[in-house]
Motif scaffolding. Structure first.
Motif, mmCIF file in Angstrom:
data_model
loop_
_atom_site.group_PDB
_atom_site.id
_atom_site.type_symbol
_atom_site.label_atom_id
_atom_site.label_comp_id
_atom_site.label_asym_id
_atom_site.label_seq_id
_atom_site.Cartn_x
_atom_site.Cartn_y
_atom_site.Cartn_z
ATOM 1 N N GLN A 1 43.290 46.644 39.339
ATOM 2 C CA GLN A 1 41.891 46.358 39.648
ATOM 3 C C GLN A 1 41.704 46.133 41.152
ATOM 4 O O GLN A 1 40.706 46.573 41.740
ATOM 5 C CB GLN A 1 41.420 45.137 38.867
ATOM 6 N N GLN A 2 42.684 45.466 41.779
ATOM 7 C CA GLN A 2 42.567 45.253 43.212
ATOM 8 C C GLN A 2 42.701 46.567 43.971
ATOM 9 O O GLN A 2 42.075 46.756 45.028
ATOM 10 C CB GLN A 2 43.617 44.250 43.687
ATOM 11 N N ARG A 3 43.470 47.501 43.432
ATOM 12 C CA ARG A 3 43.541 48.831 44.032
ATOM 13 C C ARG A 3 42.180 49.529 43.964
ATOM 14 O O ARG A 3 41.804 50.259 44.887
ATOM 15 C CB ARG A 3 44.602 49.685 43.334
ATOM 16 N N PRO B 1 42.715 38.633 49.402
ATOM 17 C CA PRO B 1 42.543 39.543 48.269
ATOM 18 C C PRO B 1 43.628 39.441 47.212
ATOM 19 O O PRO B 1 43.405 39.839 46.064
ATOM 20 C CB PRO B 1 42.558 40.926 48.934
ATOM 21 N N PHE B 2 44.805 38.919 47.576
ATOM 22 C CA PHE B 2 45.926 38.954 46.639
ATOM 23 C C PHE B 2 46.320 37.576 46.122
ATOM 24 O O PHE B 2 47.302 37.439 45.389
ATOM 25 C CB PHE B 2 47.154 39.603 47.297
ATOM 26 N N ALA C 1 45.219 35.638 43.874
ATOM 27 C CA ALA C 1 45.165 35.395 42.433
ATOM 28 C C ALA C 1 46.174 36.240 41.660
ATOM 29 O O ALA C 1 46.264 36.125 40.429
ATOM 30 C CB ALA C 1 43.753 35.692 41.914
ATOM 31 N N LEU C 2 46.945 37.060 42.371
ATOM 32 C CA LEU C 2 47.879 37.962 41.706
ATOM 33 C C LEU C 2 49.253 37.318 41.546
ATOM 34 O O LEU C 2 49.645 36.437 42.311
ATOM 35 C CB LEU C 2 48.015 39.257 42.509
ATOM 36 N N ASP C 3 50.001 37.785 40.545
ATOM 37 C CA ASP C 3 51.373 37.331 40.360
ATOM 38 C C ASP C 3 52.208 37.722 41.579
ATOM 39 O O ASP C 3 51.925 38.726 42.242
ATOM 40 C CB ASP C 3 51.976 37.951 39.106
ATOM 41 N N PRO C 4 53.285 36.961 41.872
ATOM 42 C CA PRO C 4 54.058 37.210 43.095
ATOM 43 C C PRO C 4 54.549 38.644 43.253
ATOM 44 O O PRO C 4 54.460 39.212 44.350
ATOM 45 C CB PRO C 4 55.226 36.227 42.969
ATOM 46 N N LEU C 5 55.063 39.252 42.182
ATOM 47 C CA LEU C 5 55.584 40.607 42.308
ATOM 48 C C LEU C 5 54.465 41.605 42.566
ATOM 49 O O LEU C 5 54.608 42.522 43.381
ATOM 50 C CB LEU C 5 56.369 40.999 41.049
ATOM 51 N N ILE C 6 53.330 41.417 41.882
ATOM 52 C CA ILE C 6 52.193 42.309 42.102
ATOM 53 C C ILE C 6 51.652 42.102 43.510
ATOM 54 O O ILE C 6 51.260 43.047 44.194
ATOM 55 C CB ILE C 6 51.097 42.056 41.049
ATOM 56 N N ARG C 7 51.662 40.843 43.941
ATOM 57 C CA ARG C 7 51.169 40.533 45.285
ATOM 58 C C ARG C 7 51.987 41.256 46.338
ATOM 59 O O ARG C 7 51.446 41.838 47.285
ATOM 60 C CB ARG C 7 51.233 39.023 45.506
ATOM 61 N N MET D 1 51.102 44.868 46.431
ATOM 62 C CA MET D 1 49.838 45.116 47.119
ATOM 63 C C MET D 1 49.975 44.974 48.635
ATOM 64 O O MET D 1 49.328 45.685 49.401
ATOM 65 C CB MET D 1 48.751 44.180 46.586
ATOM 66 N N GLN D 2 50.839 44.052 49.073
ATOM 67 C CA GLN D 2 51.120 43.963 50.508
ATOM 68 C C GLN D 2 51.743 45.270 50.999
ATOM 69 O O GLN D 2 51.378 45.783 52.067
ATOM 70 C CB GLN D 2 52.059 42.791 50.787
ATOM 71 N N ASN D 3 52.689 45.802 50.212
ATOM 72 C CA ASN D 3 53.285 47.088 50.560
ATOM 73 C C ASN D 3 52.219 48.177 50.632
ATOM 74 O O ASN D 3 52.272 49.069 51.480
ATOM 75 C CB ASN D 3 54.353 47.482 49.538
#
Length: 354
Positions: free
Chosen positions: A184-186, A205-206, A208-214, A217-219
């Motif tokens: 959804q953030q994508r 933006p990130f 609220a996301l789980d650490p691995l997903i966060r 998204m940083q990548n």
């Protein structure tokens, strides 16, 4: 940790800044416009509140951002960072100061011009995705173009390109509730990119996301920045995120700027105890460049050893330095500026051990 031997202020290129902020204030409360420029403005936050019932959320902030730079604003909750980014886009009206986007002070923009700027010059990605739940992913990404009045065929073509760019190929016909939080953030990121803005604003933006997903998204932000080269203003409370993403970092406390600098400057030369405590647990070998640990060239130094660029991170230089029989030459813009030996590298590595 000593300051680097090369003074590198990195004055931005002579081109016009993408964003220039000067003496920006935001004061909430009764008669807030009477605070700035008076002795009241110098009061600590608690005293100002007690005497005037006003809160200075942003206090005399000034900085510039170069085209294509990733500029990170970070601080703890209540530091004023989110209010700052809202002032930069006039979602919150500043009390005083100027905000120039490519030379135009948006504080002077009337409502029509401001709408035009938001549609064409900058876009925001929020912590809460704000997707339209009854619309497909493709329609969500194309929404900004629809608002502009772009024809359906063209906006769907552009939205399809952006879906490929943000890694959502094959999801055009899905609805937001069919996607994970990261996906959804994508979509939110794609919606911002679709209008091809000069500046992208990210408001935590990130978080609220789980650490691995966060981390994924940083990548993604790093990859997209490399591919599309947008100017990015990124708000976060996470120091590691700031160090990972930022070309430069602004650290805020109680509405004011405490330090502005490159990640290695913030870690290597913290401005005060507040910043020093912030970076105390950061592995310095992951952030500092070898310009921070090099020494001057001596007359008896052998010059037949390997060489490294001054901006190579210490962690990435370890193998080359420790495997060399001679000190490693440090080169900047083709000029020999220092030497790095085993002792300097090991001093940083050993200091990180518990």
């Amino acid at each position: 940790m000593p300051e680097p031997l090369i003074a590198d202020e990195r004055v931005q290129a002579a081109t016009e800044p993408a964003l220039a902020v000067s003496q920006l204030w935001k004061v909430f409360g009764p008669r807030a416009d009477r605070i700035v420029g008076t002795p009241l403005a110098e009061l600590p936050r608690a005293e100002l509140l007690a005497q005037t019932a006003c809160v200075a959320a942003v206090r005399d902030i000034s900085f510039t951002v170069a085209p294509t730079e990733v500029f990170v604003v970070m601080g703890l909750s209540g530091s004023g960072k989110s209010t700052l980014v809202r002032c930069l886009t006039r979602l919150v009206e500043p009390t005083s100061g100027s905000v120039l986007i490519e030379g135009e002070d948006i504080r002077g923009a009337d409502p029509r011009r401001l709408r035009d700027l938001r549609r064409h010059r900058f876009a925001m990605v929020f912590q809460h995705f704000g997707l339209l739940p009854h619309r497909r992913v493709l329609d969500n990404v194309a929404y900004g173009l629809e608002i502009r009045g772009v024809a359906k065929t063209e906006r769907y073509r552009r939205a399809g390109e952006v879906l490929d760019l943000v890694g959502l190929s094959g999801y055009a016909d899905h609805f937001p509730d069919q996607l994970s939080g990261g996906m959804q953030q994508r979509v939110g990121l794609g919606r911002a990119l679709a209008v091809d803005p000069q500046i992208l604003f990210f408001d935590e933006p990130f978080s609220a996301l789980d650490p691995l997903i966060r981390r994924d998204m940083q990548n993604e932000v790093l990859r997209l920045h490399h591919e599309v080269g947008k100017t990015m203003i990124f708000i976060t409370h996470d120091l590691h995120e700031a160090l990972r993403l930022g070309d430069r970092i602004l650290i805020m406390r109680d509405g004011a700027a405490v330090q502005i600098g490159r990640p290695d400057e913030v870690v290597g030369a913290p401005a005060d105890d507040y910043v020093r405590d912030f970076v105390a647990d950061v592995p310095k070998s992951h952030v500092l460049t070898i310009r921070w640990v090099m020494r001057p060239v001596r007359d008896d130094d052998p010059l037949d050893g390997p060489e490294l660029g001054a901006d190579v991170v210490v962690r990435d230089a370890v193998r080359a330095v420790l495997s060399s029989a001679a000190p490693v030459k440090v080169v900047h813009d083709g000029v020999l500026v220092g030497m790095v030996d085993d002792e300097a590298i090991l001093r940083v590595i050993v200091a990180e051990e518990p």
